[in-house]
Design an enzyme around this catalytic site. Structure first.
Site, PDB file in Angstrom:
ATOM      1  N   ILE A  18       0.809  -1.225   0.000  1.00 40.86           N
ATOM      2  CA  ILE A  18       0.000   0.000   0.000  1.00 40.86           C
ATOM      3  C   ILE A  18       0.839   1.270   0.000  1.00 40.86           C
ATOM      4  CG2 ILE A  18      -2.000  -1.056   1.111  1.00 40.86           C
ATOM      5  CD1 ILE A  18      -1.021   0.010   3.766  1.00 40.86           C
ATOM      6  N   GLY A  19       2.165   1.156   0.061  1.00 46.69           N
ATOM      7  CA  GLY A  19       2.976   2.368   0.050  1.00 46.69           C
ATOM      8  C   GLY A  19       4.447   2.033  -0.063  1.00 46.69           C
ATOM      9  N   GLY A  22      11.626   6.014   0.546  1.00 47.53           N
ATOM     10  CA  GLY A  22      13.048   5.894   0.305  1.00 47.53           C
ATOM     11  C   GLY A  22      13.681   4.764   1.081  1.00 47.53           C
ATOM     12  N   MET A  23      13.132   4.466   2.259  1.00 49.59           N
ATOM     13  CA  MET A  23      13.799   3.507   3.126  1.00 49.59           C
ATOM     14  C   MET A  23      12.998   2.230   3.337  1.00 49.59           C
ATOM     15  SD  MET A  23      15.488   4.293   6.849  1.00 49.59           S
ATOM     16  CE  MET A  23      14.098   3.819   7.853  1.00 49.59           C
ATOM     17  N   VAL A  26       5.564  -0.409   2.637  1.00 47.58           N
ATOM     18  CA  VAL A  26       4.497  -0.612   3.600  1.00 47.58           C
ATOM     19  C   VAL A  26       3.454  -1.543   2.987  1.00 47.58           C
ATOM     20  CG1 VAL A  26       2.797   0.489   5.093  1.00 47.58           C
ATOM     21  CG2 VAL A  26       4.903   1.691   4.520  1.00 47.58           C
ATOM     22  N   LYS A  41       5.529  -2.148   8.068  1.00 48.19           N
ATOM     23  CA  LYS A  41       6.573  -1.364   7.406  1.00 48.19           C
ATOM     24  C   LYS A  41       7.831  -2.218   7.360  1.00 48.19           C
ATOM     25  CE  LYS A  41       6.937   2.996   8.429  1.00 48.19           C
ATOM     26  NZ  LYS A  41       7.277   4.248   9.156  1.00 48.19           N
ATOM     27  N   ASP A 135       9.805  15.881  12.827  1.00 48.84           N
ATOM     28  CA  ASP A 135       9.402  15.947  11.413  1.00 48.84           C
ATOM     29  C   ASP A 135       7.897  16.176  11.307  1.00 48.84           C
ATOM     30  OD1 ASP A 135       9.832  16.014   8.699  1.00 48.84           O
ATOM     31  OD2 ASP A 135       9.712  13.843   8.432  1.00 48.84           O
TER      32      ASP A 135
END
Length: 782
Positions: A18-19, A22-23, A26, A41, A135
């Site tokens: 679903i996603g 960069g790292m 998901v 994740k 963030d």
């Protein structure tokens, strides 16, 4: 390679991707142990070989797992399988605030304040556990379908402490929302998050970020040097108080901002109630980008840029290797992406369809600088240098502490006095200060205490705040002066207190809630409703987790409450003129039940039959619905007042009552005071108002009641005895005298009423007494 259908940890079934970021990638997954959907994740394979990335990934899990709050995306689990590292977290269906702003252009006042309050509440929960998000930005804020605002992505969150300083090798955060101190690589605390939230609120209300530029350095310098355009210039509808809140949040100096999120929340609530009042104690006076690593070269450029004209920030910067690289105007140097080229829409969103789960896309850039060998060399060199310096200093301090250097006995006293002067108090040679052990591993306690010439004794207790085998409490506060070799009690965390999920199925909602709260685990209890054929309405049908599953402090427990059996719709029948029994039977045929039954008069409906019903026939209702009816009492009659007939003869009483349109019921009884044939009493009593035709009962006297006695056998009894017995029976004895040889003289030889005969009281009974002739003359009965 993770495939759809695979299991992680023998528990999480991967359903779909679903996603991505960069790292990490998901995935949507199902937890088969608790039967719920989750987001997983998974660190990308190319970073699993990099220990720094793996460490950073674990820090994210440790920071976020300790947070349980309605405005924070919950982290449920963390694990690894082979070379694969993953985090399991709450699956939230919704849209990011960044997408929401892009969709609406800008938000209205009350909506913006509401979103900001919820974000601030989530931040406050983190800050209370000494965790700084670092963030905060619209891309990391999710608005769920039910309107709940949640802060996500603690990938760069950092556990704050008194000496939290950003590494000189890099600073984290999205540059359009970063605080000046983050841009400089300086001290970062709770107020840094408040600054970033202020920028997000600015964007919600104006539709744009306050600082923009050609590259990250230009934007960072703008945060440090430039004043923002007051938001009311871009949106005049913003209240003065709300503008002052934004300006206070975004002060350049942290000490001029709100100290805590609680203070910010208080002013935001005032702004809702008193938008035009001046209550903010403020100092006078957008980004679609992903989270970036600002490298050493960039950080140096920012620091140098503070001393130079901001216009030169886009011209030339020191490269990561220390060389100068030029670029044409508007060109972005190597290692930085143009802010205009950032793509936050890594997930598709359709107004007509459900929200995509792509909100879990990572906001970490694919900066080539992270993999640049020159950058690695710079970091490696700097790291080695710092490590060497730390080791040398540590050896020096240990050597001085144990008096290794020549100079002998006076050195320890001199060192202690010098070090104590830093604390403000000179210690004797036999004294030391209590170190801070809170948060330290149990394996490190003895060495830390030994370095302060102290000893430790251990006790263990549960702790919601500190992980198992870490110090959660110490006997003395940090800095307290103690004698050397003092034994100090240290409490080691046993982790969160665990319990088992109790069986509350079948219990009422109140009983289930009380039992769960009695566990004292500060559970996040959610309630859902569902139809059930097994449990009546208001009772628990099931729980998640189910009974006997492990429970820890702060866990989320969902309790499902029965709405009763889901009923089909049926049509209400016509019950008019049916008897009550017929109506009940007719309703039962339609899976309905008889409700309240009332009575009323009706000139048209026979008594005992239905006049009306409270749900009109033909209406569609759920099976099981109760239908009330009104039963006829017949035609209503006139009311009359009952006349008095006491002491009247029976005939008189009947005529009087019948003339009054009443019915008569006659009963009789003996009475000593009322003559026979007359009325003793009546019921209902005289002057009572009743309906025509009401039955009045009258009681007729039979006169005094007659008592009968059985006549005893008095033969052979003497006269005195007979007289006493007859008098006791209220009978009158009469005596005559004669001669009879069968009895002795003076005894009774006969009576005129045979023994056993019953006579009424007052009756005369004759008895014959034996007396010789010589004594009979002149005697009378008596």
């Amino acid at each position: 390679m993770l495939q759809i259908g695979m299991f992680l940890g023998d528990r999480y079934e991967i359903l779909e991707k679903i996603g991505t970021g960069g790292m990490a990638d998901v995935y949507k997954a199902r937890c088969h142990k608790l039967n719920r959907l989750v987001a997983v994740k998974v660190l990308k394979p190319e970073y699993c070989r990099d220990k720094s990335f793996v460490s950073r990934f674990r820090v994210e899990a440790q920071a976020a797992a300790g947070l349980t709050h309605p405005n924070i995306v919950n982290v449920y689990d963390v694990g690894d399988e082979g070379d694969m590292h993953y985090i399991v977290m709450e699956l939230v269906e919704g849209i990011t605030l960044k997408e929401y702003i892009a969709k609406k252009g800008k938000l209205d006042i009350r909506e913006s304040i509401g979103i900001t309050i919820q974000v601030a509440q989530g931040m406050n929960a983190a800050h209370q556990q000494h965790i700084i998000h670092r963030d905060i930005k619209p891309q990391n804020i999710i608005i769920s379908k039910d309107g709940k605002v949640k802060v996500t992505d603690f990938g760069i969150a950092h556990a704050a402490s008194g000496d939290t300083i950003n590494s000189s090798s890099g600073t984290m955060g999205s540059v359009h929302y970063t605080s000046p101190e983050q841009a400089r690589g300086g001290y970062c605390d709770e107020r840094s998050d408040i600054y970033s939230l202020g920028i997000a609120l600015y964007e919600m209300l104006t539709g744009q970020v306050p600082f923009d530029g050609d590259n990250t350095v230009a934007v960072a310098l703008a945060h440090i040097q430039n004043e923002m355009v007051p938001p009311r210039q871009l949106n005049p509808t913003i209240p003065v108080s709300l503008e002052k809140i934004i300006l206070k949040c975004t002060q350049k100096k942290p000490e001029r901002r709100y100290t805590t999120a609680v203070e910010l929340i208080a002013d935001l609530r005032k702004a809702l109630m008193m938008p035009d009042q001046d209550f903010v104690k403020a100092a006078p006076k957008e980004d679609m980008s992903n989270t970036q690593m600002i490298g050493v070269g960039t950080l140096s450029a920012i620091r140098e840029g503070e001393q130079e004209d901001a216009d030169s920030s886009g011209q030339a910067f020191a490269s990561e290797g220390g060389q100068q690289t030029g670029s044409a105007e508007g060109e972005v140097p190597d290692g930085y992406e143009d802010a205009e080229d950032y793509d936050d829409d890594q997930m598709e969103y359709d107004d007509e369809e459900e929200y995509d789960d792509g909100r879990y896309d990572e906001d970490f850039d694919d900066d080539e600088d992270l993999k640049d060998s020159r950058f690695d060399k710079v970091i490696l060199g700097a790291g080695i240098t710092v490590a060497v310096v730390i080791v040398v200093l540590a050896l020096y301090v240990i050597a001085r502490a144990f008096n290794i250097f020549p100079g002998g006995g006076g050195k320890e006293t001199e060192t202690s006095a010098t070090e104590s002067a830093i604390e403000g108090t000179t210690l004797a040679s036999t004294q030391t200060r209590m170190p801070n052990l809170i948060g330290a591993s149990v394996n490190d306690v003895d060495s830390i205490m030994a370095s302060s010439f102290l000893k430790a004794s251990y006790q263990y207790e549960y702790s919601d705040e500190y992980e198992k085998n870490y110090v959660c409490r110490q006997q003395y506060e940090e800095g307290e002066i103690l004698d050397k070799q003092t034994t100090v009690t240290v409490w080691i965390s046993k982790g969160k207190e665990e319990s088992k999920m109790p069986d509350v199925v079948g219990k009422t909602e109140e009983q289930a809630m009380a039992e769960l709260r009695s566990l004292n685990l500060n559970l996040n209890i959610k309630q859902e409703t569902e139809y059930s054929a097994d449990q009546e309405a208001g009772r628990v049908t099931r729980t998640n987790p189910s009974k006997d599953q492990d429970l820890k402090t702060g866990d989320t427990v969902t309790v499902y409450i029965s709405l009763g059996e889901e009923a089909e719709e049926v049509e209400v029948p016509d019950l008019f003129k049916l008897t009550q029994a017929e109506a009940a039977s007719r309703l039962a045929e339609r899976k309905l039940s008889l409700g309240e039954v009332k009575e009323d008069y009706s000139p048209n409906v026979e008594a005992g039959h239905v006049i009306s019903q409270d749900i009109v026939s033909g209406t569609k209702v759920e099976a099981g619905t109760r239908v009330g009816i009104v039963i006829s009492k017949g035609k209503q009659t006139e009311m009359v007042r009952i006349p008095s007939v006491v002491n009247s003869t029976e005939a008189e009483a009947k005529k009087t009552l019948e003339d009054a349109k009443l019915k008569v019921n006659v009963t009789t009884e003996h009475n000593d005071s009322v003559d026979a044939g007359r009325v003793i009493s009546q019921s209902p009593s005289a002057d009572t108002e009743v309906e025509e035709g009401t039955v009045v009962t009258i009681v007729i006297s039979l006169g005094k009641e007659v008592v009968y006695h059985e006549i005893p056998d008095m033969r052979t009894m003497v006269e005195g005895y007979i007289r006493g017995n007859m008098t006791a029976l209220n009978l009158i004895p009469v005596f005559e005298y004669g001669t009879d040889s069968s009895v002795e003289e003076g005894q009774c030889y006969a009576q005129d009423v045979p023994p056993g005969t019953k006579l009424p009281e007052g009756s005369v009974v004759k008895f014959y007494i034996n007396r010789p002739p010589s004594t009979n003359s002149g005697d009378n009965a008596g």
